[in-house]
Write an enzyme that holds these catalytic residues in place. Structure first.
Site, mmCIF file in Angstrom:
data_model
loop_
_atom_site.group_PDB
_atom_site.id
_atom_site.type_symbol
_atom_site.label_atom_id
_atom_site.label_comp_id
_atom_site.label_asym_id
_atom_site.label_seq_id
_atom_site.Cartn_x
_atom_site.Cartn_y
_atom_site.Cartn_z
ATOM 1 N N HIS A 17 12.719 -3.953 8.777
ATOM 2 C CA HIS A 17 13.063 -2.721 9.498
ATOM 3 C C HIS A 17 14.067 -3.021 10.623
ATOM 4 O O HIS A 17 15.050 -2.304 10.789
ATOM 5 C CB HIS A 17 11.814 -2.105 10.147
ATOM 6 N N LYS A 41 -0.206 7.962 2.639
ATOM 7 C CA LYS A 41 -0.687 6.685 3.186
ATOM 8 C C LYS A 41 -1.670 6.922 4.326
ATOM 9 O O LYS A 41 -1.545 7.915 5.043
ATOM 10 C CB LYS A 41 0.495 5.868 3.729
HETATM 11 O O1 PNS Z 1 7.904 4.389 5.374
HETATM 12 P P1 PNS Z 1 7.562 5.552 4.485
HETATM 13 O O2 PNS Z 1 6.059 5.666 4.318
HETATM 14 O O3 PNS Z 1 8.289 5.541 3.179
HETATM 15 O O4 PNS Z 1 8.041 6.851 5.306
HETATM 16 C C1 PNS Z 1 7.919 8.127 4.712
HETATM 17 C C2 PNS Z 1 8.333 9.245 5.668
HETATM 18 C C3 PNS Z 1 7.420 9.285 6.884
HETATM 19 C C4 PNS Z 1 9.766 9.037 6.101
HETATM 20 C C5 PNS Z 1 8.207 10.543 4.823
HETATM 21 O O5 PNS Z 1 6.897 10.662 4.325
HETATM 22 C C6 PNS Z 1 8.609 11.794 5.575
HETATM 23 O O6 PNS Z 1 9.772 12.087 5.693
HETATM 24 N N1 PNS Z 1 7.601 12.519 6.092
HETATM 25 C C7 PNS Z 1 7.824 13.754 6.792
HETATM 26 C C8 PNS Z 1 7.465 14.952 5.904
HETATM 27 C C9 PNS Z 1 8.651 15.434 5.093
HETATM 28 O O7 PNS Z 1 9.686 15.770 5.609
HETATM 29 N N2 PNS Z 1 8.475 15.452 3.754
HETATM 30 C C10 PNS Z 1 9.508 15.963 2.866
HETATM 31 C C11 PNS Z 1 10.447 14.874 2.422
HETATM 32 S S1 PNS Z 1 10.121 14.561 0.743
#
Ligand code: PNS
Length: 164
Positions: A17, A41
């Site tokens: 990261h 998660k």
């Molecule tokens: O590190 P990760 O778990 O791949 O992160 C995922 C994350 C937090 C970036 C994603 O789940 C997210 O954007 N969550 C916010 C909700 C949202 O906007 N969902 C629609 C996009 S598909």
């Protein structure tokens, strides 16, 4: 001025990261690391803990901010005037999920572009899950996490393993 949002669970932050954040900080005027909720998660670290670890790990990078957010990523991106969502791609296995998210976000907010940075080769295998797995089984996590947050991550993982 171009603002990019780099979203993720960061549960916990890894060297992979930080590598993406450092490279992004050279490409964009402002990089906002957005600590979000992945509904699929169950995080080991609270959003505040994840944010604090990231703040420590990136404190020497001038144009980087760390913000915890809830709700839709595109809404958060708009609220900070970001025009770019930045994601890191490690391997083909990341691609399908990232592609789906990028297309969904583009449907929701066509004015925001998703940009992918390929991981540095040295970090290709690395993930937060690997850190947790090695840590809980008593292995050395120092090759995987920033040195300044190593002890904190280790003690949090230890604490977690005692609860199990
Ligand atoms: O590190 P990760 O778990 O791949 O992160 C995922 C994350 C937090 C970036 C994603 O789940 C997210 O954007 N969550 C916010 C909700 C949202 O906007 N969902 C629609 C996009 S598909």
């Amino acid at each position: 001025m171009t603002t990019a949002v780099y979203p993720g669970s960061f549960d916990p932050v890894t060297l992979g990261h930080v590598d993406i954040i450092r490279r992004a900080a050279k490409m964009f005027d402002r990089v906002i690391v957005a600590v979000g909720i992945n509904m699929e998660k169950k995080p080991w670290f609270t959003a505040e803990e994840r944010g604090e670890l990231l703040r420590s790990a990136t404190k020497d990078i001038q144009n980087v901010e760390v913000v915890e957010f809830e709700g839709l990523l595109v809404d958060f991106a708009k609220s900070v005037d970001a025009t770019v969502i930045l994601k890191g791609l490690r391997a083909v296995s990341d691609f399908e999920y990232e592609f789906q998210m990028a297309l969904t976000n583009s449907k929701l907010a066509p004015e925001i572009e998703t940009v992918f940075l390929t991981t540095s080769a040295v970090n290709m295998y690395l993930s937060s899950s690997i850190v947790k797995q090695v840590g809980i089984l008593g292995g050395d996590i120092s090759p995987f996490v920033p040195e300044c947050v190593h002890d904190e991550i280790k003690s949090r993982i230890k604490q977690r393993s005692r609860l199990k």
